[in-house]
Enzyme design. Structure first.
Site, PDB file in Angstrom:
ATOM      1  NE  ARG A 199      -4.235  -1.464   0.094  1.00  0.00           N
ATOM      2  CZ  ARG A 199      -4.362  -2.487  -0.757  1.00  0.00           C
ATOM      3  NH1 ARG A 199      -3.442  -2.728  -1.683  1.00  0.00           N
ATOM      4  NH2 ARG A 199      -5.438  -3.256  -0.716  1.00  0.00           N
ATOM      5  CG  HIS A 247      -3.142  -0.559  -6.892  1.00  0.00           C
ATOM      6  ND1 HIS A 247      -3.605   0.035  -5.758  1.00  0.00           N
ATOM      7  CD2 HIS A 247      -3.151  -1.896  -6.618  1.00  0.00           C
ATOM      8  CE1 HIS A 247      -3.893  -0.884  -4.847  1.00  0.00           C
ATOM      9  NE2 HIS A 247      -3.627  -2.073  -5.347  1.00  0.00           N
TER      10      HIS A 247
HETATM   11  P1  NAP Z   1      -1.809 -11.810   4.658  1.00  0.00           P
HETATM   12  O1  NAP Z   1      -1.933 -13.209   4.168  1.00  0.00           O
HETATM   13  O2  NAP Z   1      -2.765 -11.317   5.667  1.00  0.00           O
HETATM   14  O3  NAP Z   1      -0.313 -11.682   5.229  1.00  0.00           O
HETATM   15  C1  NAP Z   1       0.130 -10.589   5.938  1.00  0.00           C
HETATM   16  C2  NAP Z   1       1.554 -10.849   6.429  1.00  0.00           C
HETATM   17  O4  NAP Z   1       2.055  -9.638   6.992  1.00  0.00           O
HETATM   18  C3  NAP Z   1       1.631 -11.914   7.519  1.00  0.00           C
HETATM   19  O5  NAP Z   1       2.766 -12.723   7.339  1.00  0.00           O
HETATM   20  C4  NAP Z   1       1.781 -11.082   8.800  1.00  0.00           C
HETATM   21  O6  NAP Z   1       2.504 -11.718   9.851  1.00  0.00           O
HETATM   22  C5  NAP Z   1       2.587  -9.912   8.278  1.00  0.00           C
HETATM   23  N1  NAP Z   1       2.428  -8.751   9.162  1.00  0.00           N
HETATM   24  C6  NAP Z   1       1.319  -8.040   9.441  1.00  0.00           C
HETATM   25  N2  NAP Z   1       1.572  -7.063  10.322  1.00  0.00           N
HETATM   26  C7  NAP Z   1       2.880  -7.164  10.622  1.00  0.00           C
HETATM   27  C8  NAP Z   1       3.746  -6.445  11.486  1.00  0.00           C
HETATM   28  N3  NAP Z   1       3.311  -5.426  12.239  1.00  0.00           N
HETATM   29  N4  NAP Z   1       5.050  -6.823  11.547  1.00  0.00           N
HETATM   30  C9  NAP Z   1       5.513  -7.850  10.810  1.00  0.00           C
HETATM   31  N5  NAP Z   1       4.736  -8.591   9.961  1.00  0.00           N
HETATM   32  C10 NAP Z   1       3.433  -8.238   9.876  1.00  0.00           C
HETATM   33  O7  NAP Z   1      -1.850 -10.766   3.452  1.00  0.00           O
HETATM   34  P2  NAP Z   1      -1.630 -11.062   1.897  1.00  0.00           P
HETATM   35  O8  NAP Z   1      -2.811 -11.741   1.316  1.00  0.00           O
HETATM   36  O9  NAP Z   1      -0.293 -11.698   1.720  1.00  0.00           O
HETATM   37  O10 NAP Z   1      -1.620  -9.554   1.304  1.00  0.00           O
HETATM   38  C11 NAP Z   1      -0.717  -8.577   1.754  1.00  0.00           C
HETATM   39  C12 NAP Z   1      -1.101  -7.205   1.220  1.00  0.00           C
HETATM   40  O11 NAP Z   1      -0.746  -7.082  -0.159  1.00  0.00           O
HETATM   41  C13 NAP Z   1      -2.581  -6.852   1.222  1.00  0.00           C
HETATM   42  O12 NAP Z   1      -3.020  -6.459   2.517  1.00  0.00           O
HETATM   43  C14 NAP Z   1      -2.663  -5.732   0.226  1.00  0.00           C
HETATM   44  O13 NAP Z   1      -2.502  -4.482   0.872  1.00  0.00           O
HETATM   45  C15 NAP Z   1      -1.464  -5.979  -0.706  1.00  0.00           C
HETATM   46  N6  NAP Z   1      -1.876  -6.300  -2.093  1.00  0.00           N
HETATM   47  C16 NAP Z   1      -1.471  -5.481  -3.108  1.00  0.00           C
HETATM   48  C17 NAP Z   1      -1.816  -5.792  -4.425  1.00  0.00           C
HETATM   49  C18 NAP Z   1      -1.362  -4.940  -5.584  1.00  0.00           C
HETATM   50  O14 NAP Z   1      -1.793  -5.137  -6.699  1.00  0.00           O
HETATM   51  N7  NAP Z   1      -0.474  -4.006  -5.379  1.00  0.00           N
HETATM   52  C19 NAP Z   1      -2.556  -6.939  -4.704  1.00  0.00           C
HETATM   53  C20 NAP Z   1      -2.952  -7.744  -3.644  1.00  0.00           C
HETATM   54  C21 NAP Z   1      -2.602  -7.416  -2.329  1.00  0.00           C
HETATM   55  P3  NAP Z   1       1.961 -13.070  10.559  1.00  0.00           P
HETATM   56  O15 NAP Z   1       2.094 -14.159   9.505  1.00  0.00           O
HETATM   57  O16 NAP Z   1       2.871 -13.285  11.689  1.00  0.00           O
HETATM   58  O17 NAP Z   1       0.533 -12.812  10.931  1.00  0.00           O
HETATM   59  C1  GLV Z   2      -5.187  -5.024  -4.232  1.00  0.00           C
HETATM   60  O1  GLV Z   2      -4.564  -4.070  -3.943  1.00  0.00           O
HETATM   61  C2  GLV Z   2      -5.706  -5.958  -3.291  1.00  0.00           C
HETATM   62  O2  GLV Z   2      -5.725  -5.673  -2.085  1.00  0.00           O
HETATM   63  O3  GLV Z   2      -6.145  -7.044  -3.741  1.00  0.00           O
END
Ligand code: NAP
Ligand code: GLV
Length: 310
Positions: free
Chosen positions: A225, A273
């Site tokens: 983000r 994005h």
């Molecule tokens: P997720 O499965 O919820 O994983 C989040 C990870 O972040 C977990 O490993 C968590 O640790 C870690 N985390 C959270 N808070 C933390 C902190 N304070 N310190 C250290 N580690 C922390 O999320 P995801 O599905 O992988 O997605 C991640 C993010 O990618 C989304 O929230 C979104 O903002 C972004 N995204 C962007 C796009 C784009 O096109 N640019 C597309 C999709 C998603 P734990 O494992 O220990 O809980």
């Molecule tokens: C995109 O940014 C998503 O959160 O899937």
């Protein structure tokens, strides 16, 4: 019967309705603001701020995000306790993000920025090759997206490190966790990848202090983000040489204003994005499977912990 209310400014409800109908046999699909009888709405399929929408919908059971992140909804603590908040978990979205991450790691590793500059000046000059095993890629966030990217980078022989909130252990990367593990993680990272959710704890985490812990001449990829990154600190780190380049996909305000200083900076590779976009076909299938499973008494996938914020 599953009564679904769809609300998004950026996604086409007709496409979603068609696709969801293939998997949810008894679907009553409504598009906000045509709510119909608000008492009947059970599921909210949404991308964007919730605002006070829930106040008018007393029987919503689950809020299903049209993306992996849920920060767009606003303050999760204001959501009634009996409503589940679900983020999108879809192999297609995960694959897209790993492609974006690998693409940028390869670009930095293979000095693409430098060779493009040389090409523009017609300079024929070699730089010594570096093996992928000598490059340490540090991934912030080892959730659904971070773990997949780590596994795939490791299969390309990169030396992969990960940072999460809770301790964990994987055979494809070494894991650091919590505030206490952050500096050790950064000190060993050459290419820093941010795949964290946006929470109060991670807001502004890509800042001067973080960059200063990285070895000189590192790289940054932010695909999480825009609010994770302090823009002025990135520009400073790029001009001092602390960072050699950055790939930035997300911005605090999207679309980015045409006067933003990032546009003209040749060390920043920007994308609008698109690191990984929700594909309505695969996502509708995942969301329908989740609803069907739940209606049959099974567990939901991608349940968000509202107090943690992800
Ligand atoms: P997720 O499965 O919820 O994983 C989040 C990870 O972040 C977990 O490993 C968590 O640790 C870690 N985390 C959270 N808070 C933390 C902190 N304070 N310190 C250290 N580690 C922390 O999320 P995801 O599905 O992988 O997605 C991640 C993010 O990618 C989304 O929230 C979104 O903002 C972004 N995204 C962007 C796009 C784009 O096109 N640019 C597309 C999709 C998603 P734990 O494992 O220990 O809980
Ligand atoms: C995109 O940014 C998503 O959160 O899937």
């Amino acid at each position: 019967m599953a009564v679904v209310l769809f609300k998004s400014q950026t996604d086409d409800p007709t496409l979603w309705n068609t696709e969801l109908s293939r998997y949810l046999v008894h679907l009553d699909f409504r598009v906000w603001p045509a709510v119909g009888d608000p008492q009947e709405v059970e599921y909210l399929l949404i991308w964007g701020e919730l605002g006070d929408l829930l106040e008018t919908l007393p029987n919503v059971k689950a809020i299903l995000s049209l993306g992996a992140g849920v920060d767009h909804l606003g303050d999760l603590n204001k959501i009634r306790n009996n409503i589940s908040v679900i983020r999108l978990v879809d192999d297609d979205l995960t694959r897209g993000m790993s492609e974006y991450v690998i693409f940028n790691v390869l670009r930095f590793h293979r000095l693409d920025q430098l060779y493009r500059e040389q090409q523009s000046q017609r300079i024929w000059q070699e730089h010594p090759p570096v093996a992928s095993s000598e490059i340490r890629v540090g991934i912030m966030g080892l959730g659904i997206l971070g773990k997949d990217a780590a596994k795939k980078l490791s299969s390309l022989d990169y030396n992969v490190l990960g940072w999460s909130r809770e301790p964990k252990s994987f055979d494809f990367c070494s894991v650091f966790h919590g505030k206490e593990g952050f500096n050790d993680f950064l000190e060993q990272t050459n290419i820093l990848i941010c795949l964290l959710p946006l929470t109060a704890e991670t807001d502004g985490i890509l800042c001067a202090k973080t960059f200063s812990k990285l070895p000189v001449n590192s790289y940054l990829v932010n695909a999480a983000r825009g609010q994770h990154l302090i823009n002025a600190d990135l520009l400073d780190a790029l001009s001092s040489g602390q960072l050699l380049g950055a790939a930035i996909d997300v911005f605090p305000e999207e679309p980015l204003s045409t006067s933003h200083p990032f546009w003209g900076n040749t060390k920043i590779m920007m994308t609008p994005h698109v690191a990984s976009k929700t594909n309505y076909k695969t996502a509708a299938k995942c969301i329908a499977r989740n609803i069907n499973n739940w209606e049959r008494g099974g567990n939901l996938e991608g349940v968000v912990n509202s107090s943690r914020g992800y």
